[in-house]
Write a protein that holds these residues in place. Structure first.
Motif, PDB file in Angstrom:
ATOM      1  N   ALA A 279       9.581   8.923  -0.457  1.00 39.35           N
ATOM      2  CA  ALA A 279       8.999   8.657  -1.778  1.00 39.35           C
ATOM      3  C   ALA A 279       8.835   9.938  -2.593  1.00 39.35           C
ATOM      4  O   ALA A 279       8.659  11.027  -2.054  1.00 39.35           O
TER       5      ALA A 279
ATOM      6  N   LYS B  51      10.322  -0.675   3.597  1.00 45.27           N
ATOM      7  CA  LYS B  51       9.083  -0.060   3.138  1.00 45.27           C
ATOM      8  C   LYS B  51       8.835   1.262   3.857  1.00 45.27           C
ATOM      9  O   LYS B  51       8.456   2.264   3.233  1.00 45.27           O
TER      10      LYS B  51
ATOM     11  N   LEU C  29       8.626   4.909   2.020  1.00 48.15           N
ATOM     12  CA  LEU C  29       7.463   5.781   2.070  1.00 48.15           C
ATOM     13  C   LEU C  29       7.835   7.181   2.559  1.00 48.15           C
ATOM     14  O   LEU C  29       7.299   8.185   2.072  1.00 48.15           O
TER      15      LEU C  29
ATOM     16  N   ARG D  69       3.008  12.833  -1.154  1.00 51.04           N
ATOM     17  CA  ARG D  69       2.537  12.223   0.084  1.00 51.04           C
ATOM     18  C   ARG D  69       3.719  11.625   0.846  1.00 51.04           C
ATOM     19  O   ARG D  69       3.716  10.444   1.205  1.00 51.04           O
ATOM     20  N   SER D  70       4.715  12.439   1.103  1.00 55.33           N
ATOM     21  CA  SER D  70       5.886  11.982   1.849  1.00 55.33           C
ATOM     22  C   SER D  70       6.565  13.173   2.492  1.00 55.33           C
ATOM     23  O   SER D  70       6.312  14.330   2.127  1.00 55.33           O
TER      24      SER D  70
ATOM     25  N   GLN E  18       0.821  -1.204   0.000  1.00 56.75           N
ATOM     26  CA  GLN E  18       0.000   0.000   0.000  1.00 56.75           C
ATOM     27  C   GLN E  18       0.860   1.260   0.000  1.00 56.75           C
ATOM     28  O   GLN E  18       1.978   1.273   0.504  1.00 56.75           O
ATOM     29  N   GLY E  19       0.301   2.311  -0.546  1.00 61.14           N
ATOM     30  CA  GLY E  19       0.942   3.615  -0.485  1.00 61.14           C
ATOM     31  C   GLY E  19       0.554   4.352   0.783  1.00 61.14           C
ATOM     32  O   GLY E  19      -0.110   3.803   1.672  1.00 61.14           O
ATOM     33  N   MET E  20       0.942   5.626   0.869  1.00 58.49           N
ATOM     34  CA  MET E  20       0.667   6.438   2.039  1.00 58.49           C
ATOM     35  C   MET E  20      -0.770   6.949   1.956  1.00 58.49           C
ATOM     36  O   MET E  20      -1.030   8.142   1.779  1.00 58.49           O
ATOM     37  N   ARG E  21      -1.723   6.013   2.104  1.00 59.41           N
ATOM     38  CA  ARG E  21      -3.137   6.370   2.000  1.00 59.41           C
ATOM     39  C   ARG E  21      -3.684   6.779   3.367  1.00 59.41           C
ATOM     40  O   ARG E  21      -4.701   6.267   3.839  1.00 59.41           O
TER      41      ARG E  21
END
Length: 779
Positions: free
Chosen positions: A630, A623, A627, A634-635, A599-602
């Motif tokens: 990234a 990971k 993140l 969103r980082s 998953q991404g930084m949701r």
């Protein structure tokens, strides 16, 4: 109480400062208590009047028919039969159980709750609602009928709050009285003795910065003449403050513009969201000396009783400072080109005890180094109020904000009393989100682990019990959320758009994860201070809830947690919170971890703290670091590359259009990098024992200094053909070592000698603890 800013109303020896305005009734001091005895109703009242305050009184009712209370902002009419009249916090010993209610003695009757025949018309409009509220079990049962009961009344402007044994029973607005006396009541039952003790008051507002924050004068980093009227001054980083400048010669007017953001080389005068801009006009009049130019005042930053009833008062800064705001740049407009701009100083507000040299971090990834610098400075810059606040939009402490701020303050500074000070403030000025309440347990546990101070914990333990959400839990141990909770209080993440599609149901996975973790920490703290029965009760309740949590919320087919009972949707929040809190059973870990790694930084910058902890704690350090660094918006890499010097409230303006640019909860790497990449965490209260557990990800080296309550820990590791670690511990501290085990490694050497170590998965765990300065090699 004294250590929290309270003043005794009763000295424990005599009735100095009190009087009985009635010709009847007896008041005497017995074993440090005030006893009231009489056969007619009377009140003992203070000789001094109070306006805005927080008063705390403990009451013990006699057996049989009994009724008492605490008068506040009350008045005395010596010529009347009912001489004392005004507001009263009710202590109701009858089966009606309206203890904690707001009554207007000898005047308008019941205010909250209200009832026909005992209330004026204006209060009857909410009679049904208020009586229904007092029928709720946690309110109805708040009074300990046969024991001591702590009443706390807070008055700020027209806002009145009453708490009974930690349960808020009243939050009401009424402007009838702005000041008056404090009083205690005997209801008039013949032969009955009413007992009172621990009477304390704190006059409001309290301004923590007056004692705990200093103004530091800072020189400009650069000065640029924009045109024949405007000069731009850059102070290098944003800070909360104002400026001091030599008084310009001549006559006329000028302006000082303050800003956090540039646009086309000028201060942005219409910045987005809550990014700050303001202008202060000045009149040139031939004075001599130096002007202090205050920053413009945002009304919300000084609001003590705003229209938003849910919000506690803003934390004020000292009037002697003049007003402050966050800014990096100033433009001085309307003074001549030969003005000595180099003598302009910013007066920046930082914690008086902040130590820039207390901590350090450096690694082989330059982006991570820049992230560390940004986040460390963010913690420093947001100490301006003397307690942790939510940035500059409201200047109010919020529990989740404060906990994340606390974690990062511990890893960046060596005087962190602000954490405990903020905890005490929040226990008196709590906010509305469901999960923010268990954060108070987290804050107390973190402070206890940092300081090892059992006495501090003992004095706060009973009130902390109200923060676990137990009053909302059912027979299965799980917390329930009614419609208002689902629509308003249950927060999951903030802002709302960062919830990864979370579906709100009556039994909410995120809320219950917080609840169970809070119960577990309460059990640990209860045992530490000798509350064995409480500890066992908390443990039993946590185990009950945990079993139901797994049974009702885990989707066996998907191998993931659902958002709640009644939905098949699985957000990342429903999975990384349980993982971060250690609630995922061993046989389910691999599936949850594998899914989260994809998953991404949701989630928001707030929830990212827990997402990163979940990954780091379970071997997914690559990971987590990926993140953090990234590409995209969103980082923390994005924050750094944006040019900001204090962390943001959200990843970008489009994710939270009203966000501010000075929010410490966006600075999570300030604690994540020392705790996980360097690997330094306490293993016992007071840092007596620590665990050194580096999570190197794909970094080649990392080094740094981590402050603790016993002194700094210094770590320097290399992750090349072998993993080597140089470690320096303060005197009196021992460490457990848990080290990376690369393929082909066969053991661990400590100062050149083979150590007894057990390989567990991809880690080497040393059997014996180490101390002092040592060198370790995994080979």
């Amino acid at each position: 109480m004294l250590s929290r800013g309270y003043t005794p109303l009763f000295n424990g020896k005599d009735l100095t400062g009190w009087r009985n305005p009635y010709p009847h009734g007896e008041a005497k001091v017995v074993d440090g208590e005030i006893h009231l005895i009489g056969d007619k109703k009377f009140f003992l009242v203070t000789e001094k009047k109070y306006s805005d305050f927080r008063v705390s009184v403990e009451i013990h009712l006699p057996e049989g028919p009994a009724n008492s209370g605490v008068m506040f902002r009350c008045h005395i009419d010596p010529d009347a039969e009912k001489k004392v009249y005004g507001y009263q916090a009710e202590c109701d010993g009858s089966d009606r159980r309206w203890s904690g209610g707001l009554y207007d003695e000898a005047r308008r009757g019941w205010i909250w709750p209200s009832t026909e025949g005992r209330s004026t018309d204006q209060f009857l409009e909410h009679a049904e609602e208020s009586q229904r509220f007092f029928a709720e079990p946690h309110v109805r049962n708040a009074l300990n009928r046969n024991g001591w009961n702590r009443f706390v009344i807070t008055c700020v402007k027209d806002v009145i709050r009453i708490e009974l044994n930690g349960v808020e029973t009243v939050r009401f607005r009424d402007a009838k009285d702005a000041s008056g006396f404090i009083g205690i009541q005997h209801h008039g039952e013949k032969g009955q003795t009413y007992r009172f003790r621990n009477l304390f008051i704190k006059e409001l507002p309290v301004i923590p910065a007056e004692q705990h924050v200093d103004l530091t004068e800072q020189e400009p980093v650069s000065i640029k003449r924009i045109n024949d009227k405007v000069t731009l001054i850059d102070f290098g980083k944003a800070a909360f403050g104002n400026i001091a400048m030599p008084v310009p010669a001549g006559r006329g007017s000028a302006s000082v513009h303050f800003g956090e953001k540039l646009a086309d080389g000028r201060i942005d005068r219409n910045p987005p969201g809550t990014v700050r801009y303001g202008v202060t006009p000045i009149r040139i009049s031939g004075q001599q000396g130096t002007w202090i130019v205050p920053a413009p005042v945002d009304a919300r930053n000084v609001e003590q009783a705003g229209l938003m009833n849910a919000n506690p008062p803003a934390v004020l800064t000292p009037p002697a400072w003049r007003s402050v705001m966050p800014f990096r740049w100033v433009e001085i407009e309307g003074v001549a080109a030969d003005y000595p701009f180099e003598r302009v100083r910013r007066r920046a507000a930082y914690s008086a005890t902040w130590n820039d040299d207390a901590s350090a971090f450096e690694c082989s990834d330059e982006t991570l180094n820049r992230i560390w610098d940004l986040c460390k400075y963010s913690i420093k810059a947001t100490t301006f109020a003397g307690v942790y606040v939510d940035g500059d939009r409201e200047r109010i402490p919020y529990e989740a904000d404060a906990y994340l701020n606390q974690l990062s303050h511990y890893t960046t500074d060596d005087n962190v009393k602000m954490a405990a000070r903020t905890f005490d403030h929040l226990m008196e000025n709590g906010t509305w989100p469901t999960e923010w309440s268990p954060h108070m347990v987290f804050m107390a546990h973190a402070e206890w682990m940092y300081s090892g101070d059992n006495e501090w914990l003992k004095h706060r333990y009973e009130s902390l019990k109200t923060k676990t959400l137990l009053h909302r839990s059912g027979d299965d141990g799980l917390v329930r959320s009614d419609e208002l909770d689902r629509n308003r209080h249950d927060i999951v993440d903030w802002p709302q758009k960062e919830r990864d599609g979370f579906v709100f149901t009556e039994i909410n996975t995120v809320v219950n994860a917080f609840h169970i973790k809070a119960l577990q920490q309460m059990a640990t703290m209860a045992r530490a201070i000798g509350k064995q029965e409480d500890a066992e009760a908390f443990e039993s309740r946590a185990e009950l809830a945990r079993a139901a949590f797994q049974e009702k919320l885990f989707d066996e087919d998907a191998g993931l947690y659902r958002d709640g009972v009644g939905t098949d949707h699985s957000s990342i929040h429903a999975n990384f919170f349980p993982l971060a809190f250690g609630l995922v059973p061993e046989d389910k870990l691999d599936g949850v971890i594998a899914w989260l790694e994809k998953q991404g930084m949701r989630c928001s910058v707030y929830a990212a703290q827990y997402f990163m902890e979940a990954l780091f704690n379970h071997g997914s350090d690559k990971k987590a670091v990926a993140l953090m660094t990234a590409d995209g918006d969103r980082s923390w890499k994005h924050m750094v590359e944006s040019g900001t010097t204090i962390s943001w409230e959200a990843w970008e303006m489009k994710y939270k259009p009203n966000q501010d640019w000075n929010h410490a909860w966006g600075a999570a790497p300030a604690n994540l990098l020392p705790r996980y990449v360097l690997g330094v965490q306490p293993a016992a209260p007071g840092w007596k024992t620590v665990i050194i557990q580096p999570r190197p990800a794909e970094l080649e080296f990392a080094r740094g200094k981590v402050p603790t309550s016993r002194g700094p820990i210094e770590v320097d590791w290399q992750n090349e053909s072998t993993f080597t670690l140089s470690l320096s511990l303060p005197e009196g501290m021992t460490a457990k070592l848990d080290l990376p085990a690369a393929d082909g490694t066969s053991g661990v050497m400590v100062d050149g000698k083979q150590a007894v170590a057990k390989r567990t998965g991809d880690r080497w765990v040393l059997q014996e603890e180490v101390s002092g300065a040592i060198k370790i090699e995994v080979r």
